[in-house]
Enzyme design. Structure first.
Site, short mmCIF file in Angstrom:
data_model
loop_
_atom_site.label_atom_id
_atom_site.label_comp_id
_atom_site.label_asym_id
_atom_site.label_seq_id
_atom_site.Cartn_x
_atom_site.Cartn_y
_atom_site.Cartn_z
N HIS A 57 -29.15 -70.54 -7.93
CA HIS A 57 -28.88 -71.23 -6.67
C HIS A 57 -27.68 -70.61 -5.99
O HIS A 57 -27.06 -69.70 -6.54
CB HIS A 57 -28.75 -72.75 -6.88
CG HIS A 57 -27.58 -73.20 -7.70
ND1 HIS A 57 -27.45 -72.88 -9.04
CD2 HIS A 57 -26.50 -73.95 -7.38
CE1 HIS A 57 -26.34 -73.43 -9.50
NE2 HIS A 57 -25.73 -74.07 -8.52
N HIS A 59 -24.58 -71.64 -5.02
CA HIS A 59 -23.16 -72.00 -5.17
C HIS A 59 -22.32 -70.78 -5.59
O HIS A 59 -22.80 -69.93 -6.34
CB HIS A 59 -23.02 -73.15 -6.18
CG HIS A 59 -23.41 -74.48 -5.61
ND1 HIS A 59 -23.77 -75.55 -6.40
CD2 HIS A 59 -23.49 -74.90 -4.33
CE1 HIS A 59 -24.05 -76.59 -5.61
NE2 HIS A 59 -23.90 -76.21 -4.36
N ASP A 61 -19.98 -70.34 -7.70
CA ASP A 61 -19.80 -70.07 -9.14
C ASP A 61 -21.11 -69.60 -9.79
O ASP A 61 -21.19 -69.47 -11.02
CB ASP A 61 -19.24 -71.31 -9.87
CG ASP A 61 -20.16 -72.50 -9.83
OD1 ASP A 61 -20.73 -72.80 -8.75
OD2 ASP A 61 -20.34 -73.15 -10.89
N HIS A 62 -22.12 -69.30 -8.96
CA HIS A 62 -23.40 -68.76 -9.46
C HIS A 62 -23.80 -67.46 -8.78
O HIS A 62 -24.47 -66.62 -9.39
CB HIS A 62 -24.51 -69.81 -9.31
CG HIS A 62 -24.23 -71.02 -10.14
ND1 HIS A 62 -24.80 -71.22 -11.37
CD2 HIS A 62 -23.37 -72.05 -9.94
CE1 HIS A 62 -24.31 -72.34 -11.89
NE2 HIS A 62 -23.45 -72.86 -11.04
N HIS A 115 -30.06 -80.54 -7.33
CA HIS A 115 -28.65 -80.12 -7.26
C HIS A 115 -28.42 -79.37 -5.94
O HIS A 115 -27.51 -79.68 -5.19
CB HIS A 115 -28.35 -79.24 -8.47
CG HIS A 115 -26.97 -78.66 -8.48
ND1 HIS A 115 -25.85 -79.43 -8.63
CD2 HIS A 115 -26.53 -77.38 -8.37
CE1 HIS A 115 -24.76 -78.64 -8.61
NE2 HIS A 115 -25.16 -77.40 -8.45
N ASP A 134 -27.78 -75.20 -12.94
CA ASP A 134 -27.14 -76.52 -12.83
C ASP A 134 -28.17 -77.63 -12.66
O ASP A 134 -27.88 -78.69 -12.11
CB ASP A 134 -26.18 -76.55 -11.63
CG ASP A 134 -24.90 -75.76 -11.87
OD1 ASP A 134 -24.71 -75.24 -12.98
OD2 ASP A 134 -24.09 -75.67 -10.92
N HIS A 172 -22.90 -74.58 -17.44
CA HIS A 172 -21.55 -75.16 -17.60
C HIS A 172 -21.39 -75.81 -18.96
O HIS A 172 -22.33 -76.38 -19.51
CB HIS A 172 -21.29 -76.23 -16.53
CG HIS A 172 -21.14 -75.69 -15.14
ND1 HIS A 172 -19.95 -75.23 -14.64
CD2 HIS A 172 -22.06 -75.53 -14.16
CE1 HIS A 172 -20.13 -74.81 -13.39
NE2 HIS A 172 -21.41 -74.98 -13.07
FE FE Z 1 -22.29 -74.51 -11.12
ZN ZN Z 2 -24.03 -75.51 -8.68
#
Ligand code: FE
Ligand code: ZN
Length: 258
Positions: A57, A59, A61-62, A115, A134, A172
């Site tokens: 996805h 985000h 942090d991805h 998400h 996530d 995570h």
């Molecule tokens: Fe994440």
């Molecule tokens: Zn995420």
């Protein structure tokens, strides 16, 4: 068929990046790019050449390390079609039912909105493993930033159909706090009590609690249990629709401090 090798990369505060490598073809994919430097260092330490990035996805942090990793390795980037406009460097966008591969190994793409609106997961049935981003966490699930409880509940049911010995690689290390919440809503679940104690012990030893087995999630993860009678009874919602039970659990986790 030969086994795939998975290399887990703890990075940022609590993220996991992953390299998955097929020793026969020599191909390697990296699932998401939470930290480009950590991923490049892991590739160098293994002596692996990166073929593709598989994003779950959009985000940061991805997908935040996409361009740096692509520039350094010349890899191709695969990403969900529904989020391709929000992800840097995409070469191929994929939808439900399409496959990505590493040598002879095929991973099926499943769309799991909730998400984010276009979140996808990568499932290798033959090797009994999946990269779930996530969407599902050990004893938890992703926050509903862009989706409804009904969407997420239906997304999680896709994962629930996989074989119970499937290993779930989530993005995570949230397991300890997820376990505390799970115990708060289902305190009498003996399997959950035992798993929470194991998780605490693993974290004290500095070990990851990811990946986890789907069978263990089915027995302990509140977000997979909205239609399980014991769980519904524990919430006092024996008569409610599963999606309402799921929504109550998700809202409870959002407000949970513990
Ligand atoms: Fe994440
Ligand atoms: Zn995420």
């Amino acid at each position: 068929m030969n086994a795939l090798e998975v290399h887990q990369i703890p990075c940022l505060t609590d993220n996991y990046g992953y390299l998955v490598h097929d020793p026969v073809s020599g191909e390697t994919a990296c699932i998401d790019t939470p930290d480009a430097q950590a991923i490049l260092a892991a590739l160098a330490s293994r002596g692996w050449r990166l073929s593709e990035i598989w994003n779950t996805h959009h985000h940061p942090d991805h997908a935040g390390g996409n361009l740096a990793v692509k520039q350094a390795t010349g890899c191709r980037i695969v990403a969900p079609a529904a989020e391709a406009a929000r992800i840097a460097g995409v070469d191929r966008s994929v939808v439900e039912g399409e496959a990505v591969s590493l040598g002879e190994h095929r991973f099926t793409v499943l769309e799991t909105p909730g998400h984010t609106s276009g979140h996808i997961v990568y499932w290798c049935e033959a090797q009994r493993l999946a990269f779930v981003g996530d969407t599902l966490f050990a004893m938890g699930c992703g926050r509903l930033f862009e989706g409804t409880p009904a969407q997420m509940w239906s997304s999680l049911q896709k994962l629930r159909r996989w074989p119970e010995d499937t290993l779930l690689y989530c993005a995570h290390e949230y397991t300890q706090s997820n376990a505390r919440f799970a115990l708060s809503v289902e305190p009498d679940n003996a399997v959950l009590q035992a798993r929470a104690a194991e998780v605490d012990a693993a974290r004290r030893r500095g070990e990851p609690t990811v990946p986890s087995r789907l069978g263990d999630e089915l027995a302990t993860n509140p977000f997979l249990r909205a239609d399980v009678p014991a769980f519904r009874a524990s919430l006092g919602m024996a008569e409610a629709a599963p999606v309402e039970v799921f929504a109550r659990a998700r809202a409870g986790k959002d407000a949970f401090r513990g």
